[in-house]
Design a protein around this motif. Structure first.
Motif, PDB file in Angstrom:
ATOM      1  N   ALA A  92       0.813  -1.220   0.000  1.00 42.03           N
ATOM      2  CA  ALA A  92       0.000   0.000   0.000  1.00 42.03           C
ATOM      3  C   ALA A  92       0.851   1.277   0.000  1.00 42.03           C
ATOM      4  N   GLU A  93       2.122   1.167   0.380  1.00 41.75           N
ATOM      5  CA  GLU A  93       2.995   2.342   0.458  1.00 41.75           C
ATOM      6  C   GLU A  93       4.049   2.373  -0.652  1.00 41.75           C
ATOM      7  N   ARG A  94       4.116   1.346  -1.457  1.00 45.56           N
ATOM      8  CA  ARG A  94       5.140   1.253  -2.498  1.00 45.56           C
ATOM      9  C   ARG A  94       4.822   2.221  -3.634  1.00 45.56           C
ATOM     10  N   PRO A  95       5.830   2.940  -4.127  1.00 44.57           N
ATOM     11  CA  PRO A  95       5.561   3.845  -5.241  1.00 44.57           C
ATOM     12  C   PRO A  95       5.245   3.064  -6.514  1.00 44.57           C
ATOM     13  N   GLY A  96       4.379   3.636  -7.318  1.00 43.09           N
ATOM     14  CA  GLY A  96       4.051   3.046  -8.613  1.00 43.09           C
ATOM     15  C   GLY A  96       4.465   3.943  -9.761  1.00 43.09           C
ATOM     16  N   LEU A  97       4.874   5.168  -9.436  1.00 43.53           N
ATOM     17  CA  LEU A  97       5.314   6.139 -10.425  1.00 43.53           C
ATOM     18  C   LEU A  97       6.677   6.680 -10.042  1.00 43.53           C
ATOM     19  N   VAL A  98       7.446   7.088 -11.044  1.00 42.23           N
ATOM     20  CA  VAL A  98       8.769   7.652 -10.818  1.00 42.23           C
ATOM     21  C   VAL A  98       8.866   8.980 -11.560  1.00 42.23           C
ATOM     22  N   VAL A  99       9.242  10.025 -10.822  1.00 43.06           N
ATOM     23  CA  VAL A  99       9.410  11.369 -11.373  1.00 43.06           C
ATOM     24  C   VAL A  99      10.844  11.796 -11.090  1.00 43.06           C
ATOM     25  N   SER A 100      11.454  12.504 -12.046  1.00 38.63           N
ATOM     26  CA  SER A 100      12.826  12.956 -11.862  1.00 38.63           C
ATOM     27  C   SER A 100      13.012  14.382 -12.350  1.00 38.63           C
ATOM     28  N   SER A 101      13.933  15.061 -11.709  1.00 40.49           N
ATOM     29  CA  SER A 101      14.471  16.311 -12.234  1.00 40.49           C
ATOM     30  C   SER A 101      15.058  15.995 -13.613  1.00 40.49           C
ATOM     31  N   PRO A 102      15.143  16.983 -14.489  1.00 43.53           N
ATOM     32  CA  PRO A 102      15.742  16.720 -15.800  1.00 43.53           C
ATOM     33  C   PRO A 102      17.248  16.477 -15.768  1.00 43.53           C
ATOM     34  N   LEU A 103      17.912  16.799 -14.667  1.00 39.77           N
ATOM     35  CA  LEU A 103      19.362  16.676 -14.634  1.00 39.77           C
ATOM     36  C   LEU A 103      19.811  15.217 -14.533  1.00 39.77           C
ATOM     37  N   ARG A 104      20.927  14.956 -15.174  1.00 40.53           N
ATOM     38  CA  ARG A 104      21.427  13.594 -15.355  1.00 40.53           C
ATOM     39  C   ARG A 104      21.597  12.827 -14.046  1.00 40.53           C
ATOM     40  N   ARG A 105      22.135  13.458 -12.997  1.00 36.94           N
ATOM     41  CA  ARG A 105      22.366  12.741 -11.736  1.00 36.94           C
ATOM     42  C   ARG A 105      21.060  12.247 -11.126  1.00 36.94           C
ATOM     43  N   CYS A 106      19.974  12.991 -11.305  1.00 35.54           N
ATOM     44  CA  CYS A 106      18.664  12.532 -10.812  1.00 35.54           C
ATOM     45  C   CYS A 106      18.097  11.432 -11.696  1.00 35.54           C
ATOM     46  N   GLY A 109       8.861  -1.158 -13.811  1.00 36.41           N
ATOM     47  CA  GLY A 109       8.350  -1.305 -15.169  1.00 36.41           C
ATOM     48  C   GLY A 109       7.542  -0.097 -15.621  1.00 36.41           C
ATOM     49  N   VAL A 110       7.975   1.096 -15.187  1.00 37.19           N
ATOM     50  CA  VAL A 110       7.255   2.327 -15.557  1.00 37.19           C
ATOM     51  C   VAL A 110       8.201   3.289 -16.258  1.00 37.19           C
ATOM     52  N   ALA A 111       7.617   4.152 -17.074  1.00 35.78           N
ATOM     53  CA  ALA A 111       8.407   5.207 -17.704  1.00 35.78           C
ATOM     54  C   ALA A 111       8.653   6.304 -16.678  1.00 35.78           C
ATOM     55  N   MET A 112       9.853   6.851 -16.702  1.00 36.97           N
ATOM     56  CA  MET A 112      10.205   7.940 -15.805  1.00 36.97           C
ATOM     57  C   MET A 112       9.627   9.239 -16.365  1.00 36.97           C
ATOM     58  N   GLU A 113       8.918   9.991 -15.519  1.00 39.54           N
ATOM     59  CA  GLU A 113       8.413  11.302 -15.909  1.00 39.54           C
ATOM     60  C   GLU A 113       9.445  12.348 -15.513  1.00 39.54           C
ATOM     61  N   ILE A 114       9.741  13.274 -16.410  1.00 40.97           N
ATOM     62  CA  ILE A 114      10.677  14.361 -16.117  1.00 40.97           C
ATOM     63  C   ILE A 114       9.871  15.596 -15.738  1.00 40.97           C
ATOM     64  N   ASP A 115      10.205  16.178 -14.583  1.00 43.07           N
ATOM     65  CA  ASP A 115       9.500  17.369 -14.101  1.00 43.07           C
ATOM     66  C   ASP A 115      10.518  18.450 -13.734  1.00 43.07           C
ATOM     67  N   PRO A 116      10.638  19.502 -14.562  1.00 43.55           N
ATOM     68  CA  PRO A 116      11.597  20.580 -14.269  1.00 43.55           C
ATOM     69  C   PRO A 116      11.312  21.305 -12.953  1.00 43.55           C
ATOM     70  N   VAL A 117      10.083  21.245 -12.462  1.00 46.30           N
ATOM     71  CA  VAL A 117       9.736  21.938 -11.209  1.00 46.30           C
ATOM     72  C   VAL A 117      10.567  21.409 -10.050  1.00 46.30           C
ATOM     73  N   VAL A 118      10.915  20.118 -10.051  1.00 48.65           N
ATOM     74  CA  VAL A 118      11.701  19.544  -8.958  1.00 48.65           C
ATOM     75  C   VAL A 118      13.198  19.552  -9.273  1.00 48.65           C
ATOM     76  N   GLY A 119      13.589  20.370 -10.248  1.00 53.33           N
ATOM     77  CA  GLY A 119      14.988  20.502 -10.629  1.00 53.33           C
ATOM     78  C   GLY A 119      15.763  21.386  -9.670  1.00 53.33           C
ATOM     79  N   GLU A 120      16.988  21.706 -10.062  1.00 53.92           N
ATOM     80  CA  GLU A 120      17.864  22.555  -9.254  1.00 53.92           C
ATOM     81  C   GLU A 120      17.281  23.955  -9.101  1.00 53.92           C
TER      82      GLU A 120
END
Length: 189
Positions: A46-60, A72-83
């Protein structure tokens, strides 16, 4: 309320303020990324993530990749959580000193060409829309969210270590801090 995980990227191959503006992970960082994946996948169903979001920067993106692949999910890129956006007038060598100054004060006092208090509000709003998600972000962006959630104006609310996992809850509109991730000394100050 749904779980939300805010994860700092793993150790990069170059330090902040270095010559590489977008470094990937070093070997330790890749090991940390796999350990973060394993921790996230070990959560109760019930607490396991099912989605993955990342900053656009390579290290993230490189930190998020093992988790996205395992789920088995596509990573979503969100600039809002970037540097943190750096003032346009600053060049590479001036950025570290600008950050040191920013860390000593409040969000409203940061010298720059944008409203940094509004930036942290945008980060929390982006997080509120995400349920059962692992969000891979940065030291300052995580501080932006945590300081907003704690109701403090200091820029440096805590010192998230590489792959530190901060646990949040959201109902789709509000976000609540459950537990700050692991802290460590940093080269930022």
């Amino acid at each position: 309320m749904a779980r939300l995980y805010l994860i700092r990227h793993g150790r990069p191959s170059a330090t902040w303020g270095g010559h590489d503006d977008d470094p990937g992970l070093d070997e330790t960082g890749r090991t940390q990324a796999r350990a973060a994946r394993d921790w996230l996948l070990s959560r109760p169903e019930a607490e396991r993530p099912g989605l993955v979001v990342s900053s656009p920067l390579r290290r993230c993106r490189e930190t998020a990749e093992p988790t996205a692949v395992a789920l088995g999910v596509a990573m979503e890129i969100d600039p809002v959580v970037g540097e943190i956006p750096t003032p346009k007038s600053l060049t590479g060598a001036a950025r570290p000193e600008w950050l040191r100054q920013a860390f000593q004060g409040t969000w409203a006092a940061i010298d720059g060409d944008m409203d940094y208090d509004a930036w942290r509000t945008d980060i929390v709003a982006s997080l509120a829309r995400r349920a059962n998600t692992a969000v891979f972000s940065h030291y300052v962006a995580i501080n932006a969210a945590v300081s907003r959630l704690l109701g403090v104006d200091q820029v440096l609310a805590f010192r998230p270590d590489h792959t530190s996992i901060t646990v949040l809850e959201t109902d789709g509109e509000t976000v609540r801090l459950i537990e700050k991730g692991a802290e460590a000394a940093t080269g930022v100050l």
